[in-house]
Design a protein around this motif. Structure first.
Motif, PDB file in Angstrom:
ATOM      1  N   UNK A  96     -34.101 -49.026 -33.808  1.00 54.70           N
ATOM      2  CA  UNK A  96     -33.165 -49.049 -32.670  1.00 54.70           C
ATOM      3  C   UNK A  96     -31.751 -48.718 -33.149  1.00 54.70           C
ATOM      4  N   UNK A  97     -31.389 -49.300 -34.278  1.00 52.35           N
ATOM      5  CA  UNK A  97     -30.056 -49.040 -34.841  1.00 52.35           C
ATOM      6  C   UNK A  97     -29.917 -47.570 -35.247  1.00 52.35           C
ATOM      7  N   UNK A  98     -30.971 -47.043 -35.865  1.00 54.04           N
ATOM      8  CA  UNK A  98     -30.957 -45.622 -36.265  1.00 54.04           C
ATOM      9  C   UNK A  98     -30.826 -44.736 -35.025  1.00 54.04           C
ATOM     10  N   UNK A  99     -31.549 -45.135 -33.979  1.00 47.87           N
ATOM     11  CA  UNK A  99     -31.507 -44.358 -32.733  1.00 47.87           C
ATOM     12  C   UNK A  99     -30.088 -44.344 -32.159  1.00 47.87           C
ATOM     13  N   UNK A 100     -29.423 -45.489 -32.197  1.00 46.87           N
ATOM     14  CA  UNK A 100     -28.047 -45.546 -31.675  1.00 46.87           C
ATOM     15  C   UNK A 100     -27.109 -44.706 -32.526  1.00 46.87           C
ATOM     16  N   UNK A 101     -27.388 -44.667 -33.838  1.00 46.83           N
ATOM     17  CA  UNK A 101     -26.567 -43.834 -34.716  1.00 46.83           C
ATOM     18  C   UNK A 101     -26.838 -42.354 -34.435  1.00 46.83           C
ATOM     19  N   UNK A 102     -28.132 -41.984 -34.268  1.00 47.11           N
ATOM     20  CA  UNK A 102     -28.482 -40.595 -33.942  1.00 47.11           C
ATOM     21  C   UNK A 102     -27.848 -40.182 -32.614  1.00 47.11           C
ATOM     22  N   UNK A 103     -27.822 -41.130 -31.740  1.00 46.48           N
ATOM     23  CA  UNK A 103     -27.290 -40.884 -30.396  1.00 46.48           C
ATOM     24  C   UNK A 103     -25.774 -40.736 -30.445  1.00 46.48           C
ATOM     25  N   UNK A 104     -25.206 -41.110 -31.556  1.00 50.46           N
ATOM     26  CA  UNK A 104     -23.752 -41.138 -31.791  1.00 50.46           C
ATOM     27  C   UNK A 104     -23.080 -42.208 -30.928  1.00 50.46           C
ATOM     28  N   UNK A 105     -23.878 -42.997 -30.209  1.00 45.89           N
ATOM     29  CA  UNK A 105     -23.289 -44.059 -29.395  1.00 45.89           C
ATOM     30  C   UNK A 105     -22.580 -45.070 -30.283  1.00 45.89           C
ATOM     31  N   UNK A 106     -23.223 -45.343 -31.428  1.00 44.23           N
ATOM     32  CA  UNK A 106     -22.645 -46.306 -32.369  1.00 44.23           C
ATOM     33  C   UNK A 106     -21.241 -45.866 -32.773  1.00 44.23           C
ATOM     34  N   UNK A 111     -41.647 -40.947 -26.665  1.00 41.02           N
ATOM     35  CA  UNK A 111     -41.121 -41.431 -27.944  1.00 41.02           C
ATOM     36  C   UNK A 111     -39.701 -41.946 -27.719  1.00 41.02           C
ATOM     37  N   UNK A 112     -39.199 -42.757 -28.675  1.00 38.41           N
ATOM     38  CA  UNK A 112     -37.779 -43.095 -28.614  1.00 38.41           C
ATOM     39  C   UNK A 112     -36.963 -41.798 -28.620  1.00 38.41           C
ATOM     40  N   UNK A 113     -36.148 -41.628 -27.615  1.00 41.00           N
ATOM     41  CA  UNK A 113     -35.608 -40.297 -27.310  1.00 41.00           C
ATOM     42  C   UNK A 113     -34.687 -39.709 -28.374  1.00 41.00           C
ATOM     43  N   UNK A 114     -34.034 -40.588 -29.131  1.00 41.91           N
ATOM     44  CA  UNK A 114     -33.029 -40.077 -30.060  1.00 41.91           C
ATOM     45  C   UNK A 114     -33.492 -40.087 -31.516  1.00 41.91           C
ATOM     46  N   UNK A 115     -34.764 -40.321 -31.735  1.00 44.11           N
ATOM     47  CA  UNK A 115     -35.280 -40.260 -33.107  1.00 44.11           C
ATOM     48  C   UNK A 115     -35.826 -38.865 -33.384  1.00 44.11           C
ATOM     49  N   UNK A 116     -35.787 -38.489 -34.661  1.00 44.90           N
ATOM     50  CA  UNK A 116     -36.327 -37.197 -35.092  1.00 44.90           C
ATOM     51  C   UNK A 116     -37.821 -37.374 -35.419  1.00 44.90           C
ATOM     52  N   UNK A 151     -34.737 -31.466 -34.490  1.00 44.91           N
ATOM     53  CA  UNK A 151     -34.578 -31.781 -33.058  1.00 44.91           C
ATOM     54  C   UNK A 151     -34.995 -33.222 -32.791  1.00 44.91           C
ATOM     55  N   UNK A 152     -34.257 -33.849 -31.890  1.00 45.77           N
ATOM     56  CA  UNK A 152     -34.646 -35.199 -31.489  1.00 45.77           C
ATOM     57  C   UNK A 152     -35.807 -35.124 -30.498  1.00 45.77           C
ATOM     58  N   UNK A 153     -36.497 -36.237 -30.325  1.00 43.27           N
ATOM     59  CA  UNK A 153     -37.699 -36.254 -29.481  1.00 43.27           C
ATOM     60  C   UNK A 153     -37.418 -35.729 -28.073  1.00 43.27           C
ATOM     61  N   UNK A 154     -36.231 -36.040 -27.550  1.00 44.61           N
ATOM     62  CA  UNK A 154     -35.907 -35.624 -26.176  1.00 44.61           C
ATOM     63  C   UNK A 154     -35.730 -34.114 -26.074  1.00 44.61           C
ATOM     64  N   UNK A 155     -35.553 -33.437 -27.226  1.00 43.69           N
ATOM     65  CA  UNK A 155     -35.331 -31.993 -27.217  1.00 43.69           C
ATOM     66  C   UNK A 155     -36.604 -31.204 -27.497  1.00 43.69           C
ATOM     67  N   UNK A 156     -37.721 -31.891 -27.696  1.00 43.91           N
ATOM     68  CA  UNK A 156     -38.965 -31.198 -28.024  1.00 43.91           C
ATOM     69  C   UNK A 156     -39.603 -30.606 -26.773  1.00 43.91           C
ATOM     70  N   UNK A 157     -40.251 -29.453 -26.939  1.00 43.53           N
ATOM     71  CA  UNK A 157     -41.003 -28.872 -25.827  1.00 43.53           C
ATOM     72  C   UNK A 157     -42.260 -29.720 -25.611  1.00 43.53           C
ATOM     73  N   UNK A 158     -42.941 -29.485 -24.484  1.00 40.55           N
ATOM     74  CA  UNK A 158     -44.141 -30.274 -24.202  1.00 40.55           C
ATOM     75  C   UNK A 158     -45.204 -30.085 -25.281  1.00 40.55           C
TER      76      UNK A 158
END
Lengths: 271, 311
Positions: free
Chosen positions: A19-29, B92-97, B135-142
């Motif tokens: 979750x923390x990594x996600x917030x960092x990736x999101x640049x929200x952090x 997937x968690x949208x902002x993870x690679x 690309x992050x998960x939210x940017x992936x094609x179907x």
């Protein structure tokens, strides 16, 4: 037994870290940290340059910084809390977690801790900023440490309540109710001041005191309610005592309780 | 439950909604999946296939009936550690690679250290996800999201793979790769529960199939037996489903339930609603005995294909 417990804690830690990594990736952090610094430094400096009316420069800067911290924490709690699992439910990511050997309680707790950590880090940045400002201003006695602890603890409570809300309501409803909760929680302790200032007695005083006692605010525990007599003393000026260990334990019980109820409700929900 | 039985479902009922607004998704499903087989779950849209899959994973609480996976309750962590699941609509968690998602999934399944790193690398390569690593998960094609979903399902080499429409968004080459992977799982002793609309794939890969209709298993058996006499699975499927009543079972008369009012004829009277899709109650209208008795040019001979598909 110990292995099973450590395995469960590891799972929670993994989800919190992700979750923390996600917030960092999101640049929200980073955005939040940047906004925090800008608010503190900007407003504190403004306070030093333009003292307000009868307040001294020191008090003005302190007041500005504290207001900025309160405003910032409110915004952050709402932004983080409304999507704490709402995005996962919308996107189907929640299924990715709970179709693995992850219980719903572990998932919720991990998500909660990850977001609480995000909040703690950005508030820490803000606290550090105010400290630097105080040093630059030559005010070694000028500290907001106490205010930041209370703010962070209240935010942690409201975030837990928002986990519960997000299980049973949509994101917008969660944000609105979360905002109301923040305002109620953040100002409950003022009720005690109200009781004293207006010399409220009888059932009304008992009702207000009961409300304060059950409130999750770190300054609103049975300890505070118990101090009503000593604080009353015929004075109209109310001085709130600082938080003590029982206050924190009381608020922690709120956090654990909110997460437990959220888990129980989440278990019943079809994904 | 014998050692060879991986999944055992007995009398599974699943209802959604409350009081008067309930929908019966499953109405007594009985199903057994054995170790080492590829088992196909077939059915029309809304037949209840995904509900069965979700019940197996403990994602919903059955209204009644028994579900056992590896002899345990479906929500049991020990059972789920042995399952790989790829949903129909992966999320997937949208902002993870992709790499971070695979690392997380592997770690949650109990993998650690070098074994986890090697498995992630292997899946990134075999699923051709390296090209979208940035690309992050939210940017992936179907299609890429589908590949990532399959990669996370295969990652920890589970004993039971549950794949819900695994090739729906893949290109032909991707489909071939997934088919090869599924067959390879069986070769190493794994079990696959495949939920697919692509009957040619099912026919090619599966050992046994169950056809679900209106929340019940209306046919279950070995693919070889169902296809006896050089029949195609599609024909068997249509015959079985139409024989069981045609529609999804959700709407009136087992057909599609439409929010629109019934058609109105020119006299202003409500007309007869269209027949349920696939319903057998209405016999086909026979062609006129002699087209020459009609005015105008003679009608073309009846064709096997609709005109827009005619060669």
């Amino acid at each position: 037994m110990a292995g099973a417990v450590s395995g469960r804690l590891r799972t929670v830690a993994l989800i919190a870290r992700a979750t923390l990594i996600e917030q960092a990736n999101r640049r929200l952090l980073w955005w939040l940290a940047g906004v925090a610094l800008a608010l503190v430094v900007g407003l504190a400096l403004l306070g030093i340059i333009h003292p307000i009316a009868e307040l001294s420069t020191r008090d003005t800067a302190r007041l500005f910084a504290r207001s900025a911290a309160g405003f910032y924490t409110l915004i952050t709690v709402i932004v983080l809390g409304m999507g704490i699992i709402g995005y996962d439910l919308d996107s189907g990511a929640a299924i990715m977690f709970v179709s693995r050997p992850v219980s719903r309680g572990q998932y919720l707790t991990g998500r909660y801790l990850g977001n609480a950590l995000t909040l703690a880090i950005t508030l820490g940045v803000m606290g550090l900023g105010t400290f630097v400002v105080s040093l630059v201003g030559g005010r070694t006695d000028w500290t907001l440490l106490y205010d930041f602890i209370v703010l962070a603890w209240n935010a942690a409570v409201v975030l837990a309540v928002m986990v519960l809300l997000t299980v049973i309501a949509g994101m917008i409803a969660t944000a609105i109710i979360g905002f109301i909760t923040w305002e109620v929680v953040g100002n409950t302790y003022l009720l005690i001041g109200l009781i004293h200032a207006h010399e409220i007695t009888g059932w009304a005083a008992r009702l207000l005191t009961a409300f304060v006692v059950i409130s999750p605010h770190v300054l609103s525990s049975p300890l505070v309610a118990g101090s009503v007599t000593s604080l009353n003393g015929g004075q109209t000026t109310f001085v709130m005592p600082g938080p003590t260990l029982p206050d924190f334990v009381w608020s922690l019980a709120w956090i654990v309780g909110a997460l437990a109820v959220a888990t129980a409700l989440f278990r019943r929900r079809a994904l | 439950m014998s050692q060879d039985t991986i999944v055992e479902i007995v009398g599974l009922h699943q209802r959604f909604g409350r009081r008067t607004r309930t929908v019966t998704a499953l109405a007594g499903v009985d199903l057994t999946v054995r170790r080492g087989e590829i088992f196909g779950l077939l059915g029309r849209n809304g037949a209840g296939k995904t509900t069965v899959v979700k019940a197996l994973l403990g994602l919903l609480r059955p209204t009644s009936g028994s579900v056992r996976v590896f002899g345990r309750e479906p929500g049991d962590a020990g059972a789920r550690a042995r399952i790989g699941y790829s949903p129909e609509e992966p999320g997937f968690p949208r902002y993870l690679y992709p790499r971070q998602i695979l690392e997380l999934c592997g770690a949650l399944s109990g993998m650690t250290g070098a074994a986890l790193a090697a498995a992630v690398e292997r899946q990134l390569t075999s699923s051709e996800l390296q090209s979208v690593a940035g690309r992050q998960a939210r940017q992936l094609s179907k299609g890429m999201a589908q590949r990532l979903s399959l990669a996370q399902a295969f990652l920890h080499e589970p004993e039971l793979l549950i794949l819900d429409e695994p090739t729906a968004d893949l290109d032909p080459i991707g489909r071939r790769q997934v088919r090869d992977l599924i067959v390879a799982v069986r070769a190493r002793g794994g079990t696959v529960l495949l939920n697919s609309h692509l009957l040619s794939e099912v026919e090619r890969m599966c050992d046994r199939v169950a056809i679900i209709h209106a929340g019940r298993v209306v046919r279950e058996g070995a693919v070889d037996e169902l296809l006896a006499g050089d029949r195609e699975l599609e024909d068997v499927f249509i015959e079985v489903v139409e024989g069981a009543g045609g529609g999804t079972g959700y709407g009136p008369a087992g057909g599609w339930s439409s929010p629109l009012p019934p058609p109105v004829d020119p006299t202003g009277q409500p007309g007869t609603p269209p027949p349920a899709l696939g319903a057998r109650s209405d016999p086909p209208v026979p062609p006129p005995p002699d087209s020459r008795t009609r005015s105008g040019p003679p009608a073309p001979p009846p064709t096997e294909h609709p005109p827009w598909l005619a060669p």
